[in-house]
Motif scaffolding. Structure first.
Motif, PDB file in Angstrom:
ATOM      1  N   VAL A  21      -1.808  -1.668   0.169  1.00  0.00           N
ATOM      2  CA  VAL A  21      -2.213  -1.269   1.537  1.00  0.00           C
ATOM      3  C   VAL A  21      -1.760  -1.483   2.357  1.00  0.00           C
ATOM      4  O   VAL A  21      -1.502  -0.417   3.327  1.00  0.00           O
ATOM      5  CB  VAL A  21      -3.753  -1.160   1.797  1.00  0.00           C
ATOM      6  N   GLU A  22      -1.182  -2.754   2.289  1.00  0.00           N
ATOM      7  CA  GLU A  22      -0.124  -3.081   3.774  1.00  0.00           C
ATOM      8  C   GLU A  22       1.302  -2.456   3.342  1.00  0.00           C
ATOM      9  O   GLU A  22       2.448  -1.818   4.613  1.00  0.00           O
ATOM     10  CB  GLU A  22      -0.730  -4.626   4.015  1.00  0.00           C
ATOM     11  N   ARG A  23       1.782  -3.207   2.285  1.00  0.00           N
ATOM     12  CA  ARG A  23       3.515  -2.958   2.177  1.00  0.00           C
ATOM     13  C   ARG A  23       3.802  -0.961   2.494  1.00  0.00           C
ATOM     14  O   ARG A  23       5.133  -0.992   2.239  1.00  0.00           O
ATOM     15  CB  ARG A  23       4.012  -3.643   0.825  1.00  0.00           C
ATOM     16  N   ILE A  24       2.871  -0.254   1.625  1.00  0.00           N
ATOM     17  CA  ILE A  24       3.437   1.139   1.689  1.00  0.00           C
ATOM     18  C   ILE A  24       3.501   1.557   3.029  1.00  0.00           C
ATOM     19  O   ILE A  24       4.051   2.811   3.307  1.00  0.00           O
ATOM     20  CB  ILE A  24       2.671   2.113   0.346  1.00  0.00           C
ATOM     21  N   CYS A  25       3.066   0.909   3.974  1.00  0.00           N
ATOM     22  CA  CYS A  25       3.478   1.184   5.261  1.00  0.00           C
ATOM     23  C   CYS A  25       4.908   0.863   5.966  1.00  0.00           C
ATOM     24  O   CYS A  25       5.104   1.511   6.554  1.00  0.00           O
ATOM     25  CB  CYS A  25       1.920   0.502   6.199  1.00  0.00           C
ATOM     26  N   ASP A  26       5.579   0.338   5.344  1.00  0.00           N
ATOM     27  CA  ASP A  26       7.212  -0.445   5.240  1.00  0.00           C
ATOM     28  C   ASP A  26       7.756  -0.142   4.860  1.00  0.00           C
ATOM     29  O   ASP A  26       7.237  -0.235   3.545  1.00  0.00           O
ATOM     30  CB  ASP A  26       6.568  -1.545   6.194  1.00  0.00           C
ATOM     31  N   PHE A  27       8.942  -0.969   5.344  1.00  0.00           N
ATOM     32  CA  PHE A  27      10.497  -0.925   4.030  1.00  0.00           C
ATOM     33  C   PHE A  27      10.070  -2.634   4.062  1.00  0.00           C
ATOM     34  O   PHE A  27      11.613  -2.711   3.897  1.00  0.00           O
ATOM     35  CB  PHE A  27      11.306  -0.445   5.077  1.00  0.00           C
ATOM     36  N   SER A  28       9.680  -3.122   4.221  1.00  0.00           N
ATOM     37  CA  SER A  28       9.629  -4.920   4.680  1.00  0.00           C
ATOM     38  C   SER A  28       9.953  -5.653   3.187  1.00  0.00           C
ATOM     39  O   SER A  28       9.363  -4.998   2.056  1.00  0.00           O
ATOM     40  CB  SER A  28       8.920  -5.704   5.129  1.00  0.00           C
ATOM     41  N   HIS A 342       5.238   0.939  -9.300  1.00  0.00           N
ATOM     42  CA  HIS A 342       4.614   1.909 -10.091  1.00  0.00           C
ATOM     43  C   HIS A 342       3.580   1.361  -9.755  1.00  0.00           C
ATOM     44  O   HIS A 342       1.881   2.145  -9.380  1.00  0.00           O
ATOM     45  CB  HIS A 342       4.605   1.506 -11.623  1.00  0.00           C
ATOM     46  N   GLU A 343       2.966   0.105  -9.655  1.00  0.00           N
ATOM     47  CA  GLU A 343       1.668   0.077  -8.760  1.00  0.00           C
ATOM     48  C   GLU A 343       0.700   0.638  -7.556  1.00  0.00           C
ATOM     49  O   GLU A 343      -0.388   0.297  -7.068  1.00  0.00           O
ATOM     50  CB  GLU A 343       1.752  -1.496  -8.486  1.00  0.00           C
ATOM     51  N   GLU A 344       1.624   1.027  -7.266  1.00  0.00           N
ATOM     52  CA  GLU A 344       1.822   1.990  -5.013  1.00  0.00           C
ATOM     53  C   GLU A 344       1.205   2.749  -6.344  1.00  0.00           C
ATOM     54  O   GLU A 344       0.896   3.939  -4.477  1.00  0.00           O
ATOM     55  CB  GLU A 344       3.025   1.384  -4.761  1.00  0.00           C
TER      56      GLU A 344
END
Ligand SMILES: Cc1cc2nc3c(=O)[nH]c(=O)nc-3n(C[C@H](O)[C@H](O)[C@H](O)COP(=O)(O)OP(=O)(O)OC[C@H]3O[C@@H](n4cnc5c(N)ncnc54)[C@H](O)[C@@H]3O)c2cc1C
Ligand code: SF4
Length: 479
Positions: A21-28, A342-344
């Protein structure tokens, strides 16, 4: 060896990834960093098994048991020295190598290999943070001038070694920034571009000259470069994409995967890029054709662009969960791989062939697919279509991730009339020499599209041969 029975006491522990939920909001970067104490414990799991199959399966010949032992002893500095003896850029491979070494680790027989890749990146990151990696220009210059064309990992590795050997190296790059596919292909969520910049800054301080926005063979004649330099290394990569020439291919909204990834990487890098709306997945139904890693990178990028849904299709069958009898240890295991992308959130479909694109008013609206089955015959695998299975997956954006066929030949390859092999890669002999005197080649341009670690190994190999050539020509008076 540190702890002979470490692997019996300590379980494999990975650094893990940031929450979806956190990582799909950025490209870090998605992958996290393990604390130093746990990292040392992970190194203790290397049992120094005698025959280091991990080393055998590392294309860079990394001395894995040796640096794992040094890491276990807490001697990070010596571990870095041992690691950098065979790999110029462990910060790249430690992040994105698929780690064939881990597939061959003896502990992988029980699917619990040593965390070799993560140990590698931990060693190099410690070296940067503790300041052991400092610019160290060569003490003596040879007076020889070398042009390296292409600044991907193979060109960077060649330039780095040749500069360290005292030659004057100019690294030419057609794009605005150096780094090759590391910068423009691989998404930031796998490899932050600051990691590339940090290494390039170091190389510049050590004396490598980097000239970007120079498309050799187009902006400037390759013959001029041949005339001005004592040796050349061509490291232009292999990015000619494989196409899917079926009905409807010319509809708007169908793009090559790399064009899509380059656009997002340029936006992230702050390069002014005129991105057509069609190259953005926002609120679109995305179909990625091709089940490999480039396709997976498109999935993660489309999700971050807020696609309304992503489907990835693949013509090959779904791989098994565990090794099959024809794919034994210590070979690379051809098993089902689920990437962080894929997990996203992505639907994956195997054993389907895309037969046609459907569209309305010149725009793609779907991909017509049909099921296929694979049979082993005496001549190898053969594919049969399953009749009556045709259906359409609705799509507003289709990304073709079907691999790359060979280097781009327009420009310097054609101008120099470089001999090509049967697959249209640049032909070289064992000493990395091309068909043109004093012109060497390395990386994907020679091997075909491959891996960062192979590109680095190839660039290093070419550098050693160029150095040898220059020293021989100096002795002979031909240089
Ligand atoms: C989307 C994507 C994701 C990938 N992910 C991974 C991964 O996770 N792990 C992994 O190990 N590998 C990965 N790879 C493969 C890896 O990136 C390549 O194998 C590697 O970068 C090849 O290195 P190279 O130096 O040979 O070529 P490249 O990296 O392609 O660099 C070639 C450079 O030459 C420049 N150039 C070309 N022609 C000229 C010219 N005429 N004049 C000047 N400059 C020129 C290009 O602009 C480019 O910068 C990925 C590839 C892609 C496409
Ligand atoms: S470069 Fe790749 S194969 Fe070699 S040790 Fe590192 S992770 Fe393993």
């Amino acid at each position: 060896m540190g702890d002979a029975t470490g692997f019996l006491k300590i379980k494999r522990k990975e650094a893990g990834n940031r929450p979806v939920v956190e990582r799909i909001c950025d490209f870090s970067e998605v992958e996290q960093i393990l604390n130093s104490e746990d990292r040392i414990l992970q190194a203790a799991r290397c049992m120094d098994c005698g025959v280091p199959f991990c080393h055998w399966n590392c294309p860079a010949d990394n001395l894995i048991p040796e640096w794992n032992d040094l890491l276990f002893r807490g001697d990070w500095k010596a571990a870095y020295r041992r690691l950098s003896a065979t790999n110029n850029f462990p910060e790249f491979t430690g992040r994105i190598c698929p780690a064939p070494c881990e597939h061959s680790c003896v502990l992988n027989i029980h699917a619990e290999s040593v965390t070799i890749r993560e140990n590698e990146v931990a060693i190099v990151e410690k070296a940067f943070s503790e300041g052991y990696i400092k610019p160290s220009p060569p003490a003596i210059r040879t007076g020889k001038r070398i042009a390296v064309i292409g600044s991907g990992p193979s060109g960077m590795a060649a330039a780095d070694l040749l500069n360290k050997a005292g030659h004057e190296v100019t690294l030419f790059e057609k794009e605005a920034r150096a780094g090759g596919l590391l910068r423009y292909g691989v998404p930031d969520f796998k490899l932050s571009k600051t990691v590339i910049d940090r290494r390039l800054e170091l190389m510049v301080k050590e004396g490598v000259i980097i000239r970007t926005n120079m498309n050799i063979g187009i902006d400037i004649s390759i013959q001029d470069i041949v005339n001005k330099y004592d040796a050349l290394c061509i490291a232009i990569g292999a990015v000619m994409p494989r196409d899917l020439k079926v009905e409807g291919r010319t509809l708007n909204g169908i793009h090559f995967a790399l064009d899509f990834l380059i656009a997002q990487n340029k936006i992230n890098g702050g390069e002014s890029v005129d991105i057509a709306e069609t190259l953005n997945a926002k609120e679109k139904r995305v179909v990625v054709i091709g089940g490999g890693d480039t396709g997976s990178d498109c999935v993660g990028t489309a999700i971050r662009q807020k696609a309304s849904g992503v489907t990835q299709i693949e013509i090959l069958p779904k791989p098994p969960v565990v090794r099959t009898s024809d794919n034994p240890w210590p070979f690379y295991s051809r098993v089902m791989k689920t990437t962080t992308s894929h997990e996203e959130g992505c639907e994956r479909i195997w054993s389907v062939s895309a037969v046609r694109f459907t569209g309305t008013e010149g725009k793609v609206s779907g991909v017509e697919i049909e099921d296929v089955e694979w049979q082993m015959t005496e001549a190898g695998y053969s594919m049969n279509i399953i009749p009556g299975t045709r259906r359409v997956i609705e799509a507003d954006l289709v990304l073709l991730a079907l691999g790359f066929v060979h280097p781009v030949t327009d420009g310097l390859v054609n101008e120099l009339c470089l001999e090509l092999d049967a697959r249209k890669n640049i032909k070289t002999d064992k000493s990395h020499s091309t068909s043109i005197p004093k012109v060497f080649a390395a990386g994907d341009a020679v091997n075909g599209a491959s891996l960062v670690v192979r590109a680095i190994a190839s660039g290093r190999g070419a550098a050693i041969e160029i150095d040898r050539f220059l020293r021989v020509s100096t002795v002979n008076g031909t240089g």
